[in-house]
Design a protein around this motif. Structure first.
Motif, PDB file in Angstrom:
ATOM      1  N   UNK A  52      73.358  55.860  37.672  1.00 32.31           N
ATOM      2  CA  UNK A  52      72.181  55.532  38.480  1.00 32.31           C
ATOM      3  C   UNK A  52      71.695  56.772  39.221  1.00 32.31           C
ATOM      4  N   UNK A  53      72.635  57.550  39.750  1.00 29.41           N
ATOM      5  CA  UNK A  53      72.285  58.774  40.463  1.00 29.41           C
ATOM      6  C   UNK A  53      71.568  59.755  39.537  1.00 29.41           C
ATOM      7  N   UNK A  54      72.099  59.925  38.343  1.00 31.62           N
ATOM      8  CA  UNK A  54      71.480  60.822  37.370  1.00 31.62           C
ATOM      9  C   UNK A  54      70.095  60.326  36.986  1.00 31.62           C
ATOM     10  N   UNK A  55      69.966  59.038  36.786  1.00 35.36           N
ATOM     11  CA  UNK A  55      68.673  58.462  36.449  1.00 35.36           C
ATOM     12  C   UNK A  55      67.647  58.669  37.547  1.00 35.36           C
ATOM     13  N   UNK A  56      68.075  58.516  38.789  1.00 35.56           N
ATOM     14  CA  UNK A  56      67.158  58.740  39.911  1.00 35.56           C
ATOM     15  C   UNK A  56      66.723  60.203  39.972  1.00 35.56           C
ATOM     16  N   UNK A  57      67.658  61.110  39.778  1.00 34.06           N
ATOM     17  CA  UNK A  57      67.318  62.539  39.815  1.00 34.06           C
ATOM     18  C   UNK A  57      66.384  62.901  38.673  1.00 34.06           C
ATOM     19  N   UNK A  58      66.637  62.324  37.501  1.00 34.67           N
ATOM     20  CA  UNK A  58      65.810  62.605  36.330  1.00 34.67           C
ATOM     21  C   UNK A  58      64.395  62.091  36.541  1.00 34.67           C
ATOM     22  N   UNK A  60      62.880  61.690  39.421  1.00 34.58           N
ATOM     23  CA  UNK A  60      62.243  62.530  40.450  1.00 34.58           C
ATOM     24  C   UNK A  60      61.749  63.820  39.814  1.00 34.58           C
ATOM     25  N   UNK A  61      62.559  64.427  38.942  1.00 35.78           N
ATOM     26  CA  UNK A  61      62.165  65.664  38.279  1.00 35.78           C
ATOM     27  C   UNK A  61      60.933  65.450  37.403  1.00 35.78           C
ATOM     28  N   UNK A  62      60.833  64.292  36.776  1.00 36.40           N
ATOM     29  CA  UNK A  62      59.678  64.005  35.930  1.00 36.40           C
ATOM     30  C   UNK A  62      58.395  63.871  36.760  1.00 36.40           C
ATOM     31  N   UNK A  63      58.535  63.358  37.965  1.00 35.22           N
ATOM     32  CA  UNK A  63      57.362  63.152  38.819  1.00 35.22           C
ATOM     33  C   UNK A  63      56.850  64.454  39.415  1.00 35.22           C
ATOM     34  N   UNK A  64      57.713  65.446  39.521  1.00 31.75           N
ATOM     35  CA  UNK A  64      57.294  66.720  40.133  1.00 31.75           C
ATOM     36  C   UNK A  64      56.606  67.565  39.154  1.00 31.75           C
TER      37      UNK A  64
END
Length: 64
Positions: A52-58, A60-64
């Protein structure tokens, strides 16, 4: 159910849901770690929390 669907269709809603899942895993792991015979469940919670943590970080990176 319709309100839940609308909520999760929003990026902020999905992030809140993933964050709640991640923190719930952390809490359950904290509560279960000292108990004998719960090693398997603790490992599953660690894996789920990590995913879940990795998915959240991924996301966020896509949105930036």
């Amino acid at each position: 159910m319709d309100a839940f669907t609308r909520f999760t269709n929003q990026a902020q809603g999905r992030d809140r849901l993933f964050r709640a899942t991640q923190y719930t895993c952390m809490l359950l792991r904290y509560l279960l770690e000292p108990k004998a015979g719960k090693e398997k469940v603790v490992m599953k919670l660690k894996k789920l929390e990590s995913s879940v943590s990795t998915g959240r970080k991924y996301k966020i990176d896509l949105c930036l």
